[in-house]
Each structure stands twice: as C-alpha cells, then as structure tokens.
Design a protein around this motif. Structure first.
Motif, PDB file in Angstrom:
ATOM      1  N   SER A 132       0.819  -1.219   0.000  1.00 17.21           N
ATOM      2  CA  SER A 132       0.000   0.000   0.000  1.00 17.21           C
ATOM      3  C   SER A 132       0.854   1.271   0.000  1.00 17.21           C
ATOM      4  O   SER A 132       0.346   2.359  -0.268  1.00 17.21           O
ATOM      5  CB  SER A 132      -0.939   0.017   1.216  1.00 17.21           C
ATOM      6  N   ARG A 162      -0.633  -4.078   3.397  1.00 11.74           N
ATOM      7  CA  ARG A 162      -1.980  -4.284   3.934  1.00 11.74           C
ATOM      8  C   ARG A 162      -2.243  -5.788   3.968  1.00 11.74           C
ATOM      9  O   ARG A 162      -2.300  -6.442   2.922  1.00 11.74           O
ATOM     10  CB  ARG A 162      -3.036  -3.580   3.085  1.00 11.74           C
ATOM     11  N   ASN A 164      -4.162  -9.480   4.826  1.00 14.15           N
ATOM     12  CA  ASN A 164      -5.477  -9.985   4.420  1.00 14.15           C
ATOM     13  C   ASN A 164      -6.562  -9.701   5.456  1.00 14.15           C
ATOM     14  O   ASN A 164      -7.746  -9.708   5.131  1.00 14.15           O
ATOM     15  CB  ASN A 164      -5.393 -11.485   4.149  1.00 14.15           C
ATOM     16  N   ASN A 165      -6.166  -9.451   6.714  1.00 14.23           N
ATOM     17  CA  ASN A 165      -7.156  -9.134   7.751  1.00 14.23           C
ATOM     18  C   ASN A 165      -7.491  -7.651   7.801  1.00 14.23           C
ATOM     19  O   ASN A 165      -8.254  -7.196   8.657  1.00 14.23           O
ATOM     20  CB  ASN A 165      -6.675  -9.617   9.118  1.00 14.23           C
ATOM     21  N   GLY A 166      -6.901  -6.861   6.888  1.00 17.07           N
ATOM     22  CA  GLY A 166      -7.208  -5.433   6.801  1.00 17.07           C
ATOM     23  C   GLY A 166      -6.238  -4.529   7.526  1.00 17.07           C
ATOM     24  O   GLY A 166      -6.224  -3.314   7.294  1.00 17.07           O
ATOM     25  N   SER A 167      -5.412  -5.074   8.416  1.00 14.30           N
ATOM     26  CA  SER A 167      -4.439  -4.254   9.141  1.00 14.30           C
ATOM     27  C   SER A 167      -3.231  -3.966   8.259  1.00 14.30           C
ATOM     28  O   SER A 167      -2.984  -4.658   7.272  1.00 14.30           O
ATOM     29  CB  SER A 167      -4.003  -4.958  10.427  1.00 14.30           C
ATOM     30  N   GLU A 168      -2.479  -2.929   8.620  1.00  7.74           N
ATOM     31  CA  GLU A 168      -1.291  -2.568   7.862  1.00  7.74           C
ATOM     32  C   GLU A 168      -0.051  -2.685   8.742  1.00  7.74           C
ATOM     33  O   GLU A 168      -0.083  -2.353   9.932  1.00  7.74           O
ATOM     34  CB  GLU A 168      -1.404  -1.148   7.307  1.00  7.74           C
TER      35      GLU A 168
END
Length: 290
Positions: A132, A162, A164-168
């Motif tokens: 990202s 980023r 797969n669970n949405g966290s970075e």
C-alpha cells in the motif's frame, strides 16, 4: 558416523493442522501411499486465484510473478540486496537467504513476508498481503539503558503491507546472517600440584561468516516449494507436473492449515516419492506411522 549408535526421536505433535483428514492425507504423501479415495478428495477441492501458487522451479515462479506484476499500473520500485559482511573463504550466495537479490515492487502488488515479527507479532514467515506504500518513513525503536528506556528515531526505506485481515504493517530492511565455526585460541587454567598454570588452546567458536541486508519480502503470486519450507500460507495452489525430489509434494501440501485451502493440480497423475534410505532408517527404528 557409521559406527555411532544413534537414538531415534519422533516428533509427533502437529501444530499447523488439526483436521484428521488433512493429517491422514499428509501422512499418505509423506509415505508415498496416496490412495484412490484420497486422490478423489483432493480432485474435488476448488481454489480461487488468491492462493499462493507453488511450483517446482525458480523459472516457473519468476514467470508467474513477473506476469502478474506487469498487469499492475504504477511506478516500479527496485531494491537491491546489500552485502554487509563477506568471508574471504565463504562468498555470499543470495539464494541461501529467504530474500530477492533484486526486489521489484509496485503499489498494489501481492507480497509474502519471509520473516517473523519478533517485536510486535503482527506477521509471521508466510504472511501475505498487498503493498500500500513504498518510500521512506521514520522508525521509532526503544532500547533499555542504565538511565531507563532510550527512544531512537531514524528515517529508513519502508514498504507498508496491507494484510489480508485489513491491518497494515510497516516492513523495513533486515540483516540476514549465516554462521560458521572456526578455531580460536583462548587461555585456560590448569592445576598441577600446588602450581596454577595458564596455557593456550584452540577451540571451535561460532562466528558470522556472511550477512546481507534486504527487505523480508517476495512477490506473493508464486513460490518454489523449496523456498516455501517453514512457511504457513493461507491457501496453496500446487502445480507440479512431476515430483522430482522425495517429499516435495508433502512439503507443499502441508504449508496450509486447512484441507479446503489446498488445490493439487494433476492429482491423478502425480506419484509421490519417498527417500528409500530415510524410509529404511525410520522402519528400522519403528518411527514410521502405521
């Protein structure tokens, strides 16, 4: 070595998989005894294009990765691995490390992280996600000193992924080391009667023979089975025309946690191989699963 008496130890606790059917099929692959029913089960599993493709050669993996990267619009970012230390008698071989000698990325590219996050536990070896951000960021680290905790700040090359669970997570270059042993002279004290004598002796000591610096990242569309060893992957898409090394299919199969996330192509024409010497030793020591 042939004269040594060796005690066999079997590690039987499986941590990555819990499904009985998954474990049963994995044992069939390990022992090269894949049944018709097991092949039927594997042939029914469907897989989407988010799975990591596992192949037998570097060329196959590179072709898939470069093809998928070329489809992404955007600026190309390149990072070359740096040699930090090189032993005169042990030249650096970048393929000995879980890195890319030349890492090529774009924002939006799928990547796999090839190291564990030992500080915060945000990722592990095999975690996948999408790039990202690529650039430079200020990194803040803390270390303990006599006067308390000292905060260090430095601006470094950084790739934000980023997950797969949405966290970075911010990923920074890491130093990788290879170790060797060498003779080193040291003092030791002996006692002869009432006299204490200091003498010299040579002992084997471990030392860092070489080290390199690179991001713990690879393009995450395809990997060779060899390079996937030790990883835990969300889903795998195994594409082998033939198993050219004993245990290769077993290693690929057991990268995933759940059977529904494993697709094996050509399952009806693949014949697992096992190492005859290893099998003979396991049977001799009663360590082979029945």
């Amino acid at each position: 070595l042939k004269k040594m008496t060796m005690r066999g130890i079997a590690l039987k606790t499986i941590y990555r998989q819990k499904e009985k059917l998954f474990i049963a099929i994995a044992n069939m692959l390990r022992e090269a005894k894949l049944t018709r029913d097991a092949r039927r089960v594997l042939s029914m599993i469907k897989m989407n294009d988010t799975a990591m493709v596992l192949v037998g050669s570097n060329k196959e993996a590179n072709d898939i990765n470069q093809s998928r990267l070329a489809k992404i619009d955007g600026e190309v970012h390149q990072y070359a691995a740096k040699i930090v230390k090189e032993d005169a008698n042990n030249k650096v071989r970048f393929e000995d490390f879980p890195i890319m000698e030349e890492l090529v990325l774009k924002v939006g590219a799928k990547v796999v992280i090839t190291a564990n996050d030992n500080e915060e536990g945000m990722y592990y070896n095999g975690t996948t996600g999408h790039v990202s951000f690529v650039g430079r960021k200020e990194r803040v680290t803390e270390e303990y000193a006599q006067d308390g905790i000292v905060e260090n700040k430095e601006v470094l090359d950084c790739v934000t992924v980023r997950l797969n669970n949405g966290s970075e997570v911010d990923v920074y270059p890491k130093v990788w080391e290879t170790w060797d042993y060498g003779a080193k002279e040291e003092d030791f004290v002996t006692t002869e009667g009432n006299q204490i004598t200091t003498k010299k002796r040579k002992v084997l000591k471990p030392y860092v023979s070489s080290s390199v610096e690179q991001f713990p990242l690879k393009l995450g569309y395809a990997l060779t089975i060899h390079k996937s060893q030790g990883m835990t992957l969300d889903a795998v898409d195994i594409r082998l025309k033939t198993e050219f090394a004993p245990g290769q299919l077993y290693v690929a199969f057991t990268r995933a946690r759940q059977l529904k996330n494993v697709k094996v192509h050509n399952v009806n024409t693949l014949f697992p191989k096992t190492d005859s010497v290893a099998t003979e030793w396991l049977n001799k020591n009663n360590l082979m699963e029945s």
